[in-house]
Design a protein around this motif. Structure first.
Motif, PDB file in Angstrom:
ATOM      1  N   ASP A 194       0.969  -1.223   0.100  1.00  0.00           N
ATOM      2  CA  ASP A 194      -0.051   0.175   0.042  1.00  0.00           C
ATOM      3  C   ASP A 194       0.667   1.338  -0.011  1.00  0.00           C
ATOM      4  OD1 ASP A 194      -2.304   1.410   0.459  1.00  0.00           O
ATOM      5  OD2 ASP A 194      -1.536   1.593   2.262  1.00  0.00           O
TER       6      ASP A 194
ATOM      7  N   SER B  15      -2.893   0.657  -4.443  1.00  0.00           N
ATOM      8  CA  SER B  15      -3.297   1.932  -3.915  1.00  0.00           C
ATOM      9  C   SER B  15      -4.601   2.541  -4.244  1.00  0.00           C
ATOM     10  CB  SER B  15      -2.010   3.081  -3.839  1.00  0.00           C
ATOM     11  OG  SER B  15      -2.453   4.389  -3.479  1.00  0.00           O
TER      12      SER B  15
ATOM     13  N   GLY C 131      -7.864  -1.767   3.696  1.00  0.00           N
ATOM     14  CA  GLY C 131      -6.703  -2.146   3.097  1.00  0.00           C
ATOM     15  C   GLY C 131      -6.477  -3.802   3.350  1.00  0.00           C
TER      16      GLY C 131
ATOM     17  N   GLU D  28      -0.012  -3.580   4.514  1.00  0.00           N
ATOM     18  CA  GLU D  28      -1.117  -2.620   4.658  1.00  0.00           C
ATOM     19  C   GLU D  28      -1.035  -1.737   6.004  1.00  0.00           C
ATOM     20  OE1 GLU D  28      -3.517  -1.146   2.803  1.00  0.00           O
ATOM     21  OE2 GLU D  28      -3.608  -2.418   1.127  1.00  0.00           O
TER      22      GLU D  28
END
Length: 283
Positions: A69, A173, A237, A232
């Motif tokens: 991420d 993302s 996420g 994450e």
């Protein structure tokens, strides 16, 4: 006279070498009241901990692919997005604290964050399209990022270690490609991530917590969920990564609000603990 002295010095040297042996040290450690003889097993038990400390740790079985991420993982930018959003709201005549805006939008892709904001402030945002609001937000964000790039150094160190080990790395993302590319370039990190196979918000039909972005990344990198790991910081996420069948490690920055992470997410206190966690998971 000189010969006698050399003999005496030689005897002292021999005595010192003898006392330096682990077996003699082990006997001396028992004290004068201890046993006068020490078995071979007792000597091994005594010196084993010292040898154990010099043994290398078990080898790490690296993943075939690592997916990072961006906001809140490589960069502490969830906080920055909230500060930028607070400035946009101030421009619109509505003061809102970054903390309040973080609670509304943390971890969300922009379309979902926009929907959350419109649900909370319908009158303030009535005259702005999602694209127009997003443009204002990105301009403010770029200004703040350029002033002091909020790099999360342990996460970047992990990224570098994986690349040095030959692991292909990409990102998944909720931020747009242009913003991510600018931030990576500004921090000198663009060469560490395979941006062509990565997935920004532009490419995913649905944002996190849906698994679309991670599923697309698996397809682009040509790996199965079992071969990949995800890094994450947020509940949404980690939910997305796990829904795609990917093993997920989470380590929120200090600026993150309290979150209820999925039970399957592996919590880390620092990104530097990842290799230790991998060894534990592989046992």
């Amino acid at each position: 006279m000189h010969t006698d002295k050399r003999i005496a010095d030689s005897r002292q040297l021999t005595a010192r070498k003898a006392t330096d042996k682990p077996e003699v040290q082990a006997v001396a450690a028992h004290g004068s009241d201890g046993p006068s003889t020490t078995s071979a097993s007792a000597v091994r038990d005594d010196i084993a901990p010292r040898y154990a400390r010099t043994c290398p740790p078990p080898a790490v079985r690296y993943p075939t692919c690592a997916l990072f991420d961006i906001d809140g993982t490589l960069f502490d930018t969830e906080r920055l997005w909230a500060e930028a959003l607070s400035l946009v709201f101030e421009d619109l005549g509505c003061r809102q604290s970054p903390r309040r805006l973080t609670e509304l939008t943390y971890g969300l892709a922009w379309p979902d964050a926009d929907a959350a904001l419109r649900g909370a402030f319908p009158e303030v945002l009535a005259g702005l399209s999602m694209h127009a609001l997003g443009h204002r937000l990105c301009c403010r964000f770029d200004e703040l990022f350029a002033l002091a790039p909020p790099v999360i150094e342990p996460a970047v160190a992990l990224l570098r270690a994986l690349r040095q080990a030959g692991v292909p790395c990409g990102y998944v993302s909720g931020s747009p490609r242009r913003t991510i590319a600018c931030n990576l370039r500004l921090c000198g990190l663009e060469g560490l991530l395979d941006v062509e196979r990565s997935v920004p918000s532009d490419d995913a039909p649905r944002g996190k917590p849906f698994p679309d972005g991670y599923q697309l990344a698996l397809k682009r990198f040509g790996v199965s969920p079992e071969q990949a790991v995800a890094f994450e910081d947020s509940r949404v996420g980690s939910t997305a990564a796990l829904a795609a069948g990917i093993r997920c490690y989470v380590c929120p920055p200090p600026s993150a609000p309290p979150q209820d992470y999925p039970a399957q997410a592996r919590r880390l206190t620092s990104w530097t603990d990842f290799l230790l966690a991998m060894r534990a998971d592989d046992r």
